[in-house]
Write an enzyme that holds these catalytic residues in place. Sequence first.
Site, mmCIF file in Angstrom:
data_model
loop_
_atom_site.group_PDB
_atom_site.id
_atom_site.type_symbol
_atom_site.label_atom_id
_atom_site.label_comp_id
_atom_site.label_asym_id
_atom_site.label_seq_id
_atom_site.Cartn_x
_atom_site.Cartn_y
_atom_site.Cartn_z
ATOM 1 N N CYS A 19 1.486 36.910 -0.113
ATOM 2 C CA CYS A 19 2.016 36.013 -0.837
ATOM 3 C C CYS A 19 3.699 36.794 -0.693
ATOM 4 C CB CYS A 19 2.689 35.698 -2.390
ATOM 5 S SG CYS A 19 1.177 34.555 -2.823
ATOM 6 N N THR A 20 4.169 38.711 -0.868
ATOM 7 C CA THR A 20 4.791 39.075 -1.169
ATOM 8 C C THR A 20 5.132 39.615 0.411
ATOM 9 O OG1 THR A 20 3.945 40.388 -3.035
ATOM 10 C CG2 THR A 20 5.470 41.757 -1.636
#
Length: 230
Positions: free
Chosen positions: A53-54
């Site tokens: 996600c990052t």
Amino acid sequence: MAAPGEQEGNIILGSIFPNCPVSTTIGDFSLHQFFGDSWGILFSHPADFTPVCTTELARVIQLAGEFAKRNCKVIALSCNIKKTHLLWQKDIQAVAKFDNLEFPFPIIEDNNRELAIRLQMLDPSEKDSLGLALPARAVFFIDPEKKMRASVLYPATTGRNFDEILRMLDSMQLCDKYRVATPEGWKKGDDVMVQPNVTDEESKKLFSQVIVLSVPSGKEYMKKTSLKDI
């Protein structure tokens, strides 16, 4: 219960996207209010402080100017609270190497997974440490009339390619403006295909040049034109 203009059940292409009220890192509003007269992209994430996600959100930061050029507002969703979103943003900015800039888009808090369930984002094959189904990596494209024009659903373990998402947006905006369709692997500036329902007479009026590709069937349906000819 669906709002006026919305459909119950599955969200289908061409239907009005649900006007969900959301609480985000920049305040509370409805999705339709946020998108306004722009195109919109909503994309979801399983959780804050997770590696894939990052990387995804970092790439969206890098592409923020490109989405803005296309009159498209982006908004993320992650199944945590606003407080952790704000802390996570610092990591995302560092990974994007834009840690001195203001975070360019909001992140929706969805700690109770209410929105993830409503928008059918859950991935039953992937579970968190509590045994709960993780939200999938959903992408919804919403046009200025608030209709859902496309959706893509990735499993929680597979990161998205946001350059491809930008390419999809380019295609939809182009095909809304002209009676063309984009072939496999198309990117902005490449030749496009004339839509099959365009007659020869219409083609002469719409395009300065149309090239008909020869195929074994002898049918003249493979027609292409250049963007420079539009």
